[in-house]
Design an enzyme around this catalytic site. Structure first.
Site, PDB file in Angstrom:
ATOM      1  N   TRP A   1     -14.744  51.809  49.809  1.00 52.42           N
ATOM      2  CA  TRP A   1     -14.292  50.955  50.916  1.00 52.42           C
ATOM      3  C   TRP A   1     -14.716  51.541  52.264  1.00 52.42           C
ATOM      4  O   TRP A   1     -15.019  50.812  53.209  1.00 52.42           O
ATOM      5  CB  TRP A   1     -12.764  50.822  50.853  1.00 52.42           C
ATOM      6  CG  TRP A   1     -12.196  49.887  51.895  1.00 52.42           C
ATOM      7  CD1 TRP A   1     -11.979  48.548  51.754  1.00 52.42           C
ATOM      8  CD2 TRP A   1     -11.783  50.222  53.220  1.00 52.42           C
ATOM      9  NE1 TRP A   1     -11.459  48.034  52.913  1.00 52.42           N
ATOM     10  CE2 TRP A   1     -11.324  49.040  53.827  1.00 52.42           C
ATOM     11  CE3 TRP A   1     -11.736  51.409  53.961  1.00 52.42           C
ATOM     12  CZ2 TRP A   1     -10.833  48.990  55.132  1.00 52.42           C
ATOM     13  CZ3 TRP A   1     -11.261  51.376  55.260  1.00 52.42           C
ATOM     14  CH2 TRP A   1     -10.808  50.173  55.836  1.00 52.42           C
ATOM     15  N   HIS A   2     -14.756  52.878  52.341  1.00 51.94           N
ATOM     16  CA  HIS A   2     -15.044  53.524  53.631  1.00 51.94           C
ATOM     17  C   HIS A   2     -16.515  53.496  54.000  1.00 51.94           C
ATOM     18  O   HIS A   2     -16.866  53.832  55.134  1.00 51.94           O
ATOM     19  CB  HIS A   2     -14.532  54.968  53.635  1.00 51.94           C
ATOM     20  CG  HIS A   2     -13.043  55.040  53.749  1.00 51.94           C
ATOM     21  ND1 HIS A   2     -12.209  54.899  52.670  1.00 51.94           N
ATOM     22  CD2 HIS A   2     -12.240  55.211  54.820  1.00 51.94           C
ATOM     23  CE1 HIS A   2     -10.960  54.979  53.074  1.00 51.94           C
ATOM     24  NE2 HIS A   2     -10.948  55.175  54.371  1.00 51.94           N
ATOM     25  N   GLY A   3     -17.380  53.122  53.085  1.00 51.17           N
ATOM     26  CA  GLY A   3     -18.786  53.037  53.445  1.00 51.17           C
ATOM     27  C   GLY A   3     -19.657  52.957  52.213  1.00 51.17           C
ATOM     28  O   GLY A   3     -19.290  53.449  51.141  1.00 51.17           O
TER      29      GLY A   3
END
Lengths: 468, 378
Positions: free
Chosen positions: A319-321
């Site tokens: 989700w963060h990248g």
């Protein structure tokens, strides 16, 4: 648009709030929607259509799920199609380059990367909008028939680009009816300005230290420089992210909304499991509600539990990248949390609380190294520098210069990341209640002025969530 | 509790509405004298501009450029940063009595390109060429900075550049005389340039390469043209504890007189009868009273008996140096490659000149993308 700019603070915010207060009740949600669209289009004039499309998809899914209340297959189909569209958009715009480059590498293919730029905040608003469809399906909420009300919920400008991820049921009542009082606005102003101060004064300034270190030749860093650098990032990301959340919560209050808290002094956690209950709380609870628990949560056998935990932490990382280092970063925490759950937890509880905090803090700091470098070679080099195994010295001229330039700010950040300032104010407030009460507006005006000074002449004011 | 909260709310709204209203009402400048640049204009509201995001970007630039009391805000920021223990603000070191521009590491590829462009030029023109790289205060007055501060070793850069020019150009060691006078007033306290005294040291250092007899310092009359100069470094940090700088004009009564100065702005020519453009003394940018602001070509005609002509390819450091050189040349032309986009030969006849002098300070030389334009003369 970002909150930390003079244009937002002195043009957008006053115009929107004055219009909002002046508008009759029936028009307020339309104003929320319009301001959200302008706010988003300011940074993404084209992708704003994508966001409105996502909104329309989940709104329609909600209507269909309500309509086919007695028809489980139609309900399921509505939910699955909507979630599939949400995820497909997220995949195309956020993960396509990553997937294609991996496929090319693994299978020796030559697929062309469309190279789509990532829409700002796509992960935040997609998750927010999707939670509505999922909650409708799980019968946690009742349908929103008014499109403007629903679109207002998705496009609420305070939280659209950097959270918190507000779930529909948390604001469902307020979307229909909310009251704004001067006292509540004042509370909101206080929270907003403290958030602005965290971002502009603490995060941006300590962030310059990290930028300096990160741009130095990594294989020549001294041990002290490496630690100063990653500690600086540790504070930068906390004050930046929680500052953004505070600004969102504060502006929400000014408009009559109560958004959930997103950070709760995470660096005081006594274990990694606790850290994730205090860091980006709304994301953790999103994955718990919509992934972990539907998969059986912890009421399953050991093997399935392991699977559930690894899936959740894989996804949290992703989700963060769209990059392997984020996935590794997520799995790193997954593995620690599994270890804590199965054996480490017992030992942890036996050691002094201070050591538990240090244990968690150090592991989180190591995590940020993974988080900050795309390239695993750099991660290795950086750890090498932190432990002097790159053949570097303990300290050098650069580290002493950086230390003397940033020591005071580091100390302020370290204290600011704890709840001691708050406790101290409460203690003084117990003795001199009136004095403290009226000191607060003075403090806030001071904050606004100093933040303005830093924004007018800002040379370094990054937006850290452009990959989320 | 609630009264204090109400006060917070009211004050906040007053501030965030009154400030933009004032900005809207107050007259707006198009040019910032302080920062010496044209301010962002209000962007045009067109569909293309909006779709590309240009409107938004320019609007933010416009609003920030026209923010009221910009200088006061910047000064507040500087004070806050100093209070927090910072030693540099916006790339400027703030010392007790002076400001120094920070010069950091440089782009090796660009410097290599610049060196080869100059070498190639020197080879082609068959006129004796001389190179003078001037170290900045960040090098010469390094001992006033924190000993651990990571700044560029300009001395090493000069040596490396000179060694690569050996045989092609004669080189001038400006470092040694400047360093031996490091405690004198050779750099402005609030500006990134060298003073007239600093430029005199450069003039004297170049004498052997250029082949003239240096006029002794004590033969000059010094006129303090301004005691009220706050330069470019001041503008970046708005820090006035250093006090203002003095602008000095050196004149040599027994020497040559200047007949005419021709400033070629690219589109027009202007004529002056002195090298000191005194109208700048009443403006912010007082350093430009030395032969004006940077322009494509500036030519100084004097009655020097030598009859020699010198071409100076330069940055702004040359402006306070050229007044000394006019004692020995009947014509000195300054060419600023940053403002010239054609082959130099199209604008002047290189064969007319007897010598070429390159004058750059180390920072410009290491960052300038325009020196490669010398390759046009091929």
């Amino acid at each position: 648009m970002v909150f930390s700019s003079v244009t937002f603070l002195y043009v957008f915010l006053p115009l929107v709030l004055l219009a909002y207060y002046a508008a009759p009740k029936q028009l307020k949600n339309l104003l929320v929607l319009a301001s959200g669209v302008i706010f988003y289009a300011w940074g993404e004039p084209v992708y704003v259509c994508l966001m409105l499309f996502t909104t329309l998809v989940d709104y329609t899914a909600g209507r269909l799920i309500a309509r086919f209340d007695k028809n489980p297959r139609a309900r399921l189909a509505s939910m699955v199609i909507a979630v599939a569209i949400n995820l497909a958009l997220l995949c195309v715009f956020k993960y396509s380059s990553f997937v294609i480059s991996n496929l090319n590498q693994i299978f020796g293919l030559a697929l062309t990367d469309p190279g789509l730029p990532l829409p700002i905040g796509i992960s935040f608003y997609t998750f927010q909008s999707m939670s509505y469809t999922l909650d409708m399906y799980m019968r946690n909420i009742t349908v929103q028939k008014n499109f403007i009300n629903y679109a207002a919920y998705v496009t609420l400008f305070p939280q659209i680009v950097a959270g918190p991820i507000v779930r529909y049921k948390e604001v469902a009542a307020e979307l229909e009816h909310r009251t704004v009082t001067l006292t509540k606005v004042g509370e909101g102003v206080g929270i907003f300005l403290r958030g602005l101060g965290k971002k502009v004064l603490l995060a941006n300034n300590i962030g310059m230290l990290w930028t300096t270190v990160k741009n130095s030749p990594l294989d020549e860093l001294s041990v002290l420089t490496a630690w100063l650098g990653i500690l600086a990032f540790t504070f930068q990301i906390y004050f930046d992210f929680s500052g953004y959340s505070d600004m969102a919560v504060g502006m929400g209050k000014m408009m009559g909304f109560n958004f959930p808290q997103n950070f709760n002094y995470p660096y005081l956690s006594k274990s990694i499991s606790e850290f994730w209950r205090r860091w980006h709380i709304t994301l953790g609870s999103w994955f718990r509600s919509y992934v972990y628990i539907p998969m059986g949560g912890n009421r399953v056998g050991t093997l399935k539990l392991l699977r559930n935990l690894l899936v959740v932490w894989f996804l949290t990382g992703l989700w963060h990248g769209a990059s392997w280092n984020f996935i590794l970063w997520g799995l790193y925490f997954g593995v620690i949390i599994i270890a804590e759950r199965f054996f480490l937890g017992k030992y942890l509880q036996k050691i002094p609380a201070a050591l538990q905090v240090i244990y968690s803090f150090v592991l989180v700091v190591f995590g940020w190294v993974l988080f900050e470098f795309d390239d695993l070679t750099n991660v290795g080099q950086y750890f090498g520098a932190m432990f002097g195994s790159n053949g570097g010295v303990l300290l050098d001229g650069q580290s002493l210069y950086l230390l003397s330039s940033y020591l005071l700010l580091l100390i302020i950040c370290a204290i600011g990341a704890t709840n001691y300032p708050k406790k101290l104010v409460e203690k003084i407030s117990g003795k001199f209640p009136v004095w403290v009460r009226y000191a607060s507006p003075v403090f806030e005006v001071g904050l606004l002025f100093i933040c303005t000074a830093f924004l007018v002449n800002s040379t370094y004011n990054p937006f850290l969530y452009f990959r989320f | 509790m609630s009264n204090a909260k109400k006060i917070s709310a009211i004050i906040f709204f007053l501030i965030i509405t009154v400030i933009p209203l004032l900005i809207l009402i107050l007259p707006k400048k198009e040019f910032s004298e302080n920062e010496n640049r044209v301010l962002t204009a209000f962007p045009s509201f067109t569909w293309d501009n909006i779709q590309s995001g240009k409107f938004m970007k320019d609007f933010e630039g416009f609003f920030s450029d026209h923010f009221m009391m910009r200088d006061e805000w910047i000064a507040t920021k500087t004070k806050t940063e100093l209070l927090a223990g910072k030693k540099e603000v916006n790339g400027v070191f703030i010392l007790n009595d002076r400001l120094i521009q920070k010069v950091e590491d440089y782009d090796r590829t660009l410097v290599a390109k610049n060196v080869s462009a100059i070498n190639g030029f020197a080879k082609r023109v068959k006129i004796p060429c001389t190179m003078m790289l001037v170290p900045t205060a960040c090098e010469i007055q390094k001992d006033q900075l924190d000993p651990n501060v990571p700044v560029l070793n300009q001395k090493m850069l000069i040596e490396s550049v000179y060694s690569r020019m050996a045989g092609q150009l004669s080189t001038v060691d400006a470092y040694t005389p400047l360093y031996s006078s490091k405690d004198e007033y050779i750099y402005y306290k609030t500006d990134h340039h060298w003073t007239s005294l600093g430029a005199y040291l450069g003039y004297s250092a170049a004498s052997r390469s250029l082949g003239y007899q240096t006029i002794p310092l004590n033969s000059f009359d010094i006129q303090h043209a301004s005691h009220d100069f706050y330069g470019t470094l001041y503008s970046k940090v708005i820090y006035d504890k250093t006090g203002p700088d003095t602008i000095d004009y050196y004149s040599y009564p027994k020497g040559t007189t200047v007949n005419k100065v021709v400033v070629n702005t690219g589109s027009s020519e202007k004529y002056y009868d002195s090298m000191y453009f005194r109208e700048y003394l009443s403006k912010k940018d007082k350093y430009s009273s030395f032969l004006g602001s940077n322009q494509p070509f500036v030519t100084v005609h004097s009655n020097a008996k030598s009859g020699k002509k010198l071409l100076v390819i330069k940055d702004s450091y040359a402006h306070s140096l050229v007044p000394f050189l006019t004692q020995h040349y009947s014509e000195v032309t300054m060419a600023d490659l940053r403002y010239i986009n054609v082959n130099l030969n199209e604008k002047l006849n290189l064969d007319d000149y007897d010598q070429v002098l390159f004058v750059y300070n180390v920072e410009t030389f290491a960052e300038d993308q325009n020196i490669v334009k010398l390759n046009f003369t091929e």
